[in-house]
Write a protein that holds these residues in place. Sequence first.
Motif, PDB file in Angstrom:
ATOM      1  N   PHE A   1       1.077  -1.183  -0.045  1.00 12.67           N
ATOM      2  CA  PHE A   1       0.080  -0.042   0.066  1.00 12.67           C
ATOM      3  C   PHE A   1       0.789   1.275  -0.032  1.00 12.67           C
ATOM      4  O   PHE A   1       0.533   2.089  -0.607  1.00 12.67           O
ATOM      5  N   PHE A   2       2.020   1.320   0.570  1.00 14.73           N
ATOM      6  CA  PHE A   2       2.754   2.380   0.585  1.00 14.73           C
ATOM      7  C   PHE A   2       3.450   2.639  -0.840  1.00 14.73           C
ATOM      8  O   PHE A   2       3.475   3.852  -1.244  1.00 14.73           O
TER       9      PHE A   2
ATOM     10  N   ARG B   1      -5.707   3.053   5.488  1.00 14.43           N
ATOM     11  CA  ARG B   1      -6.920   3.584   6.332  1.00 14.43           C
ATOM     12  C   ARG B   1      -7.990   4.254   5.613  1.00 14.43           C
ATOM     13  O   ARG B   1      -8.945   4.293   5.883  1.00 14.43           O
ATOM     14  N   LYS B   2      -7.561   5.227   4.568  1.00 15.76           N
ATOM     15  CA  LYS B   2      -8.503   5.879   3.746  1.00 15.76           C
ATOM     16  C   LYS B   2      -9.345   5.120   2.767  1.00 15.76           C
ATOM     17  O   LYS B   2     -10.237   5.436   3.004  1.00 15.76           O
ATOM     18  N   MET B   3      -8.974   3.997   2.525  1.00 18.64           N
ATOM     19  CA  MET B   3      -9.583   3.123   1.450  1.00 18.64           C
ATOM     20  C   MET B   3     -10.690   2.435   2.457  1.00 18.64           C
ATOM     21  O   MET B   3     -11.956   2.271   2.113  1.00 18.64           O
TER      22      MET B   3
ATOM     23  N   HIS C   1     -14.166   1.095   1.126  1.00 23.13           N
ATOM     24  CA  HIS C   1     -13.676   0.084   0.118  1.00 23.13           C
ATOM     25  C   HIS C   1     -12.904  -0.864   0.797  1.00 23.13           C
ATOM     26  O   HIS C   1     -11.649  -1.103   0.998  1.00 23.13           O
ATOM     27  N   MET C   2     -13.821  -2.207   0.928  1.00 23.31           N
ATOM     28  CA  MET C   2     -13.105  -3.276   1.853  1.00 23.31           C
ATOM     29  C   MET C   2     -12.480  -4.258   1.148  1.00 23.31           C
ATOM     30  O   MET C   2     -11.865  -5.269   1.637  1.00 23.31           O
ATOM     31  N   GLY C   3     -12.710  -4.457  -0.248  1.00 17.91           N
ATOM     32  CA  GLY C   3     -12.198  -5.516  -1.020  1.00 17.91           C
ATOM     33  C   GLY C   3     -13.161  -6.087  -1.788  1.00 17.91           C
ATOM     34  O   GLY C   3     -14.387  -5.682  -2.032  1.00 17.91           O
TER      35      GLY C   3
ATOM     36  N   ASP D   1     -10.401  -4.007   5.802  1.00 13.22           N
ATOM     37  CA  ASP D   1     -10.617  -3.645   7.287  1.00 13.22           C
ATOM     38  C   ASP D   1      -9.999  -4.651   8.146  1.00 13.22           C
ATOM     39  O   ASP D   1      -9.374  -4.456   9.084  1.00 13.22           O
ATOM     40  N   VAL D   2     -10.011  -5.943   7.632  1.00 19.26           N
ATOM     41  CA  VAL D   2      -9.190  -7.045   8.438  1.00 19.26           C
ATOM     42  C   VAL D   2      -7.575  -6.593   8.392  1.00 19.26           C
ATOM     43  O   VAL D   2      -7.001  -6.674   9.404  1.00 19.26           O
ATOM     44  N   CYS D   3      -7.081  -6.289   7.304  1.00 17.56           N
ATOM     45  CA  CYS D   3      -5.711  -5.986   7.315  1.00 17.56           C
ATOM     46  C   CYS D   3      -5.303  -4.937   8.132  1.00 17.56           C
ATOM     47  O   CYS D   3      -4.443  -4.756   8.856  1.00 17.56           O
TER      48      CYS D   3
END
Length: 285
Positions: A202-203, A264-266, A271-273, A239-241
């Motif tokens: 994500f970074f 965090r923003k997603m 936008h949970m996947g 959200d789990v990650c």
Amino acid sequence: MEKNRRIGVVGSGTMGSGIAQVFAQTGYGVVLLDNHPEALDRAAATIEKSLGRLVKKGTLGAEQVPAILERVTRTTKPESLRECQLVVEAVFEDATVKTEILEKLDEVTSPDTILATNTSSISITELAAATQRPDKVIGMHFMNPVPVMKLVEIIRGLATSDQTYAAVESLTRELDKTPVEVQDYPGFISNRILMPMINEAFFCLMEGVATREDIDTVMKLGMNHPMGPLTLADFIGLDVCLNIMEVLQNGLGDDKYRPCPLLRKMVAAGHMGRKSGRGVYDYAE
Ligand code: NAD
């Protein structure tokens, strides 16, 4: 059903249905409990479908299926778990819910029943402290999908006895799975290593190092991972990650586990996947 061939599973969702299936396939009577009867029905259908796939693949004889299905009894009453040698809880990843379940299991099961939890991130030691038998509480972390994945992390809480560990290790081998002994630290081994890798992906995305597709391609083709980290995050649920990164950061007290602001923003945007139809990738169609 004799007592030493009876296993309880609490929570009949993704993991609970898989855990029930593998024990039933190994010849154990399984008492599958959920507080939602419709979840129990869904689990029965999931198990039947999964066994059907094994028959198609030729790894299971069609004639074995009815007996396996018959070994799984569905219930909404915790008292039905009384005579189980082991109960594995696989309810929502919520410390309050899990603590309540363990307190209840401690009350209704026979004093020698081993209580295992499939938690991905909650301290086994903390859950064990909710019972009068912390020596018989242990982590049994199956991987998804349970019938396919060989690994089970077996996590020893501070008070887990050698006898409890040995019993659970032997059961795991009986399921034809590979046990790995893990001490109770945040994220155990699997998520302690996997989640920071996903977070770093994500970074990379946030900093514009590469596109989502290229980040996934590097890890797939370069590291031989079956799935890129961003695709995997969508599968697991963003959200789990995020939740597991927070557990690592809080539990280990090190900011190297800080969750990526983009993650965090997603999550904040919903936008949970895969499960929400949109995550790093779009699943709308
Ligand atoms: P899920 O949402 O698919 O299923 C949870 C089930 O628990 C639901 O059927 C729900 O009705 C039931 N439940 C909730 N509260 C209950 C209660 N008080 N009494 C009885 N049943 C109750 O969840 P899941 O994905 O199967 O995850 C279960 C556990 O396994 C979690 O601790 C999770 O962290 C862990 N885990 C999940 C995965 C995964 O990939 N899904 C992998 C490893 C570990």
